[in-house]
Each structure stands twice: as structure tokens, then as C-alpha cells.
Design a protein around this motif. Structure first.
Motif, short mmCIF file in Angstrom:
data_model
loop_
_atom_site.label_atom_id
_atom_site.label_comp_id
_atom_site.label_asym_id
_atom_site.label_seq_id
_atom_site.Cartn_x
_atom_site.Cartn_y
_atom_site.Cartn_z
N ASP A 123 -1.74 -1.65 -6.25
CA ASP A 123 -1.03 -0.49 -5.70
C ASP A 123 -1.59 -0.11 -4.33
OD1 ASP A 123 0.51 -0.43 -7.97
OD2 ASP A 123 -0.50 1.32 -8.87
N VAL A 124 -2.92 -0.10 -4.21
CA VAL A 124 -3.55 0.25 -2.93
C VAL A 124 -3.18 -0.78 -1.88
CG1 VAL A 124 -5.77 0.42 -1.75
CG2 VAL A 124 -5.43 1.60 -3.92
N SER A 125 -3.15 -2.04 -2.26
CA SER A 125 -2.77 -3.09 -1.32
C SER A 125 -1.34 -2.86 -0.83
CB SER A 125 -2.90 -4.45 -1.99
OG SER A 125 -2.47 -5.48 -1.15
N GLY A 126 -0.44 -2.52 -1.77
CA GLY A 126 0.94 -2.23 -1.39
C GLY A 126 1.02 -1.03 -0.47
N LEU A 127 0.23 -0.02 -0.76
CA LEU A 127 0.22 1.18 0.10
C LEU A 127 -0.27 0.85 1.50
CD1 LEU A 127 -1.10 3.89 -2.37
CD2 LEU A 127 1.18 3.75 -1.38
N LYS A 128 -1.29 -0.01 1.59
CA LYS A 128 -1.80 -0.41 2.90
C LYS A 128 -0.71 -1.11 3.71
CE LYS A 128 -6.74 -0.87 1.88
NZ LYS A 128 -7.87 -1.81 1.76
N GLU A 129 0.04 -1.98 3.03
CA GLU A 129 1.13 -2.67 3.73
C GLU A 129 2.18 -1.67 4.21
OE1 GLU A 129 2.84 -5.82 1.39
OE2 GLU A 129 0.87 -6.61 0.86
N ASP A 130 2.52 -0.71 3.33
CA ASP A 130 3.51 0.30 3.70
C ASP A 130 3.04 1.14 4.88
OD1 ASP A 130 5.08 -0.62 1.63
OD2 ASP A 130 4.63 1.04 0.26
N VAL A 131 1.77 1.51 4.88
CA VAL A 131 1.21 2.29 6.00
C VAL A 131 1.25 1.48 7.29
CG1 VAL A 131 -0.92 3.30 6.91
CG2 VAL A 131 -0.20 3.83 4.58
#
Length: 106
Positions: free
Chosen positions: A34-42
Motif C-alpha cells: 500500500d505504501v509503495s502504491g501511495l508513493k507512486e501516486d504521490v
């Protein structure tokens, strides 16, 4: 080997703890994804923000150019209006002089 009630209890608790730790490891793995996905989104949001900032700067520059053009156009129109009034005034004076000359000639 005969186990005492205490040993059985300790083993049960250890099994329970192992199960809990396994569950926590799974949860941590999911959180990492989830954090990895959030980093990509950011990262995508940052890129979009930069693009919007560039476009906004372009709009400001174009608006400034249009305002400058508007001011120049108003100034030019005012000069044309003044020149036109002068030409009309000059033509009017000449017309009066021409009519005076024609009248004297008769």
C-alpha cells in the motif's frame, strides 16, 4: 515424554504467538504494498502539479501580453480619433475657404 499442564499451556501460547506473528507479517507485507502504491501516486501527483504550474505560468504570460496589446490598441485608437478630428476640422476650414472663393468669383 510426558508434558505437564504448564508446558502444554506454554506451547499453546507459543503456537498462538506464532500465528499472530505470521498474521502480522502478512499485514506488514500488505502495508508495504500500500505504501509503495501511495508513493507512486504521490509521484504522479507531483508531476501533474509541475505540469499545471507550467501551464499556469504560460497563462499568466499570455494574459500579460494580451493586456499590453489592449493598452497599445486603446492608445492607437485614441491617436486615430484625434487625427480624424483634426482632418475633419482641416477639411471643414478648407471647405469654408473654397466656398468663400467661389462666392467672390461670381
Amino acid at each position: 515424554m510426558v508434558r505437564t499442564d504448564f508446558e502444554k499451556l506454554v506451547l499453546e501460547k507459543l503456537d498462538s504467538l506464532q500465528t499472530d506473528v505470521s498474521g502480522l507479517k502478512e499485514d506488514v507485507g500488505i502495508l508495504k504494498q500500500d505504501v509503495s502504491g501511495l508513493k507512486e501516486d504521490v509521484g504522479i501527483l507531483k508531476q501533474d502539479f509541475v505540469r499545471f504550474s507550467v501551464k499556469q505560468d504560460m497563462i499568466f504570460e499570455q494574459t500579460a501580453g494580451l493586456l499590453e496589446f489592449k493598452i497599445e490598441t486603446k492608445s492607437t485608437l485614441a491617436e486615430i480619433r484625434d487625427t480624424q478630428k483634426t482632418v475633419i476640422h482641416i477639411l471643414g476650414e478648407h471647405e469654408v475657404e473654397i466656398r468663400n472663393i467661389k462666392r467672390r468669383a461670381l
